[in-house]
Design a protein around this motif. Structure first.
Motif, short mmCIF file in Angstrom:
data_model
loop_
_atom_site.label_atom_id
_atom_site.label_comp_id
_atom_site.label_asym_id
_atom_site.label_seq_id
_atom_site.Cartn_x
_atom_site.Cartn_y
_atom_site.Cartn_z
N LEU A 179 6.20 0.74 -1.71
CA LEU A 179 4.82 0.39 -2.46
C LEU A 179 4.26 -0.66 -2.15
N ALA A 180 2.93 -0.93 -2.22
CA ALA A 180 2.34 -2.20 -2.03
C ALA A 180 2.10 -2.94 -3.18
N GLY A 181 2.38 -4.16 -3.17
CA GLY A 181 2.28 -5.09 -4.29
C GLY A 181 0.74 -5.75 -4.10
N ASN A 182 0.43 -6.66 -5.14
CA ASN A 182 -0.78 -7.31 -5.15
C ASN A 182 -0.97 -8.22 -3.90
N HIS A 183 0.03 -8.74 -3.09
CA HIS A 183 -0.17 -9.63 -1.96
C HIS A 183 -0.28 -8.86 -0.63
N ASP A 184 0.17 -7.42 -0.92
CA ASP A 184 0.34 -6.53 0.24
C ASP A 184 -1.15 -5.72 0.83
N ASP A 185 -1.25 -5.41 2.15
CA ASP A 185 -2.39 -4.81 2.73
C ASP A 185 -1.80 -3.26 2.94
N GLU A 186 -2.28 -2.35 2.24
CA GLU A 186 -1.76 -1.14 2.40
C GLU A 186 -1.90 -0.53 3.85
N HIS A 187 -2.93 -0.64 4.48
CA HIS A 187 -3.35 -0.37 5.82
C HIS A 187 -2.22 -0.98 6.82
N VAL A 188 -2.03 -2.45 6.42
CA VAL A 188 -0.91 -2.92 7.69
C VAL A 188 0.51 -2.46 7.17
N MET A 189 0.70 -2.17 6.00
CA MET A 189 2.02 -1.65 5.78
C MET A 189 2.08 -0.30 6.46
N ALA A 190 1.20 0.59 6.23
CA ALA A 190 1.20 2.08 6.75
C ALA A 190 1.50 2.15 8.38
N THR A 191 0.73 1.07 8.90
CA THR A 191 0.55 1.19 10.52
C THR A 191 1.98 0.38 11.10
N THR A 192 2.40 -0.78 10.22
CA THR A 192 3.58 -1.45 10.81
C THR A 192 4.84 -1.12 10.47
N LEU A 193 5.11 -0.82 9.19
CA LEU A 193 6.46 -0.38 8.79
C LEU A 193 6.91 1.17 9.27
N THR A 194 7.08 1.04 10.57
CA THR A 194 7.52 2.48 11.32
C THR A 194 9.03 2.69 11.58
N ALA A 195 9.80 1.73 11.19
CA ALA A 195 11.48 1.92 11.17
C ALA A 195 11.57 3.22 10.64
N SER A 196 12.52 3.96 11.52
CA SER A 196 13.03 5.38 11.04
C SER A 196 13.58 5.53 9.79
N THR A 197 13.93 4.28 9.28
CA THR A 197 14.63 4.54 7.83
C THR A 197 13.53 4.50 6.47
N ILE A 198 12.17 3.94 7.13
CA ILE A 198 11.17 3.77 6.06
C ILE A 198 10.50 4.94 5.92
N ASN A 199 10.28 5.41 4.73
CA ASN A 199 9.48 6.60 4.31
C ASN A 199 8.50 6.24 3.59
N HIS A 200 7.30 6.77 3.76
CA HIS A 200 5.83 6.43 3.09
C HIS A 200 5.74 7.37 1.79
N LYS A 201 6.40 8.32 1.82
CA LYS A 201 6.37 9.57 0.59
C LYS A 201 6.22 8.68 -0.71
N LYS A 202 5.45 9.23 -1.49
CA LYS A 202 5.42 8.69 -3.19
C LYS A 202 5.96 9.51 -4.13
N HIS A 203 6.52 10.66 -3.58
CA HIS A 203 7.35 11.60 -4.59
C HIS A 203 8.63 12.18 -3.91
N ILE A 204 9.73 11.80 -4.62
CA ILE A 204 10.85 12.08 -3.99
C ILE A 204 11.90 12.84 -5.01
N GLU A 205 12.23 14.42 -4.59
CA GLU A 205 12.95 15.17 -5.46
C GLU A 205 14.50 15.26 -5.07
N ARG A 206 15.36 15.23 -5.99
CA ARG A 206 16.68 15.71 -5.67
C ARG A 206 17.15 16.21 -7.13
#
Length: 248
Positions: free
Chosen positions: A81-108
């Motif tokens: 999730l983005a905090g007040n310091h963060d740029d959401e576009h930069v997060m989306a384009t830079t955080l590309t590690a295979s372990t990182i997931n940008h989903k906002k709903h997770i069901e189990r």
């Protein structure tokens, strides 16, 4: 056994320079140590990062975070999730590690993790009408929900309240409409505390991986307490067990 085991980390405040200090703390080393600890946890289903990745707003700070996640070799996804310091576009384009997931709903099982946006044009938080509607109606397929956000939706009694959630009443009205929400987990306040929200909904605040704020000082001052994270055990009956872990 719990239905779901979740770790929360927050507020790493990275600089492009790995050796940079944030109020006396090497925040790069702190985050690296926390991720190393999380990589050793067995039966962890998810890690949720609740924002304020960067302190200097540099592209290099996001790249450092991404590389730390790659190096940590986590056994479960890390949701962001983005905090007040963060740029959401930069997060989306830079955080590309295979372990990182940008989903906002997770069901189990009968649980759902819901990551709600509270970033606004100022350091304070605001949940817009779209996300309030989502909050109120997202329980269609699940019995229990743990809601994650960056900003704290209750006053905590020190300077950070000047940058808290501006539309608390609207937020809690949406939470009340969603009968599945069992608790709210937030970052931003740099302390591992539990607060009581309306309708007996607990608000669990996460320690920062950077510094813990001194609540008796009117401004940013670090307590002599190490980096931390919060762990949740989500049980089938809707109960939550949570523990705080500090490295020092």
């Amino acid at each position: 056994m719990p239905t779901m085991s979740v770790a929360q980390i927050s507020d790493c405040h990275l600089y492009e320079d790995k050796s940079a200090l944030h109020y006396g703390a090497n925040v790069f080393d702190n985050l690296q140590r926390i991720l190393d600890e999380l990589g050793k946890l067995a039966h962890l289903d998810a890690i949720v990062f609740t924002g304020d990745l960067t302190q200097d707003h540099s592209l290099g700070s996001y790249q450092l975070f991404n590389q730390l996640i790659i190096d940590a070799k986590l056994s479960c996804p890390l949701y962001v999730l983005a905090g007040n310091h963060d740029d959401e576009h930069v997060m989306a384009t830079t955080l590309t590690a295979s372990t990182i997931n940008h989903k906002k709903h997770i069901e189990r099982g009968n649980w759902q993790l819901l990551l709600t946006r509270s970033k606004s044009e100022t350091p304070a938080g605001f949940v817009d009408s779209h996300h309030l509607q989502q909050l109120a109606h997202v329980a269609d397929r699940v019995e229990h929900t743990l809601l994650f956000m960056h900003h704290h939706p209750v006053d905590v009694g020190y300077f950070i309240d000047r940058h808290g959630l501006n539309n608390q009443a609207d937020f809690w009205q949406a939470v009340e409409a969603n009968q599945s929400i069992r608790a709210v987990a937030c970052g931003h306040i740099h302390r591992g505390q539990t607060y009581q929200g309306p309708k007996n909904v607990h608000v669990y605040a996460c320690p920062a991986t950077s510094i813990q704020f001194d609540p008796d000082f009117d401004g940013v001052k670090a307590l002599p307490k190490g980096a931390g994270y919060r762990q949740f055990m989500l049980h089938h009956d809707g109960t939550i067990t949570t523990t705080l872990v500090y490295l020092d």
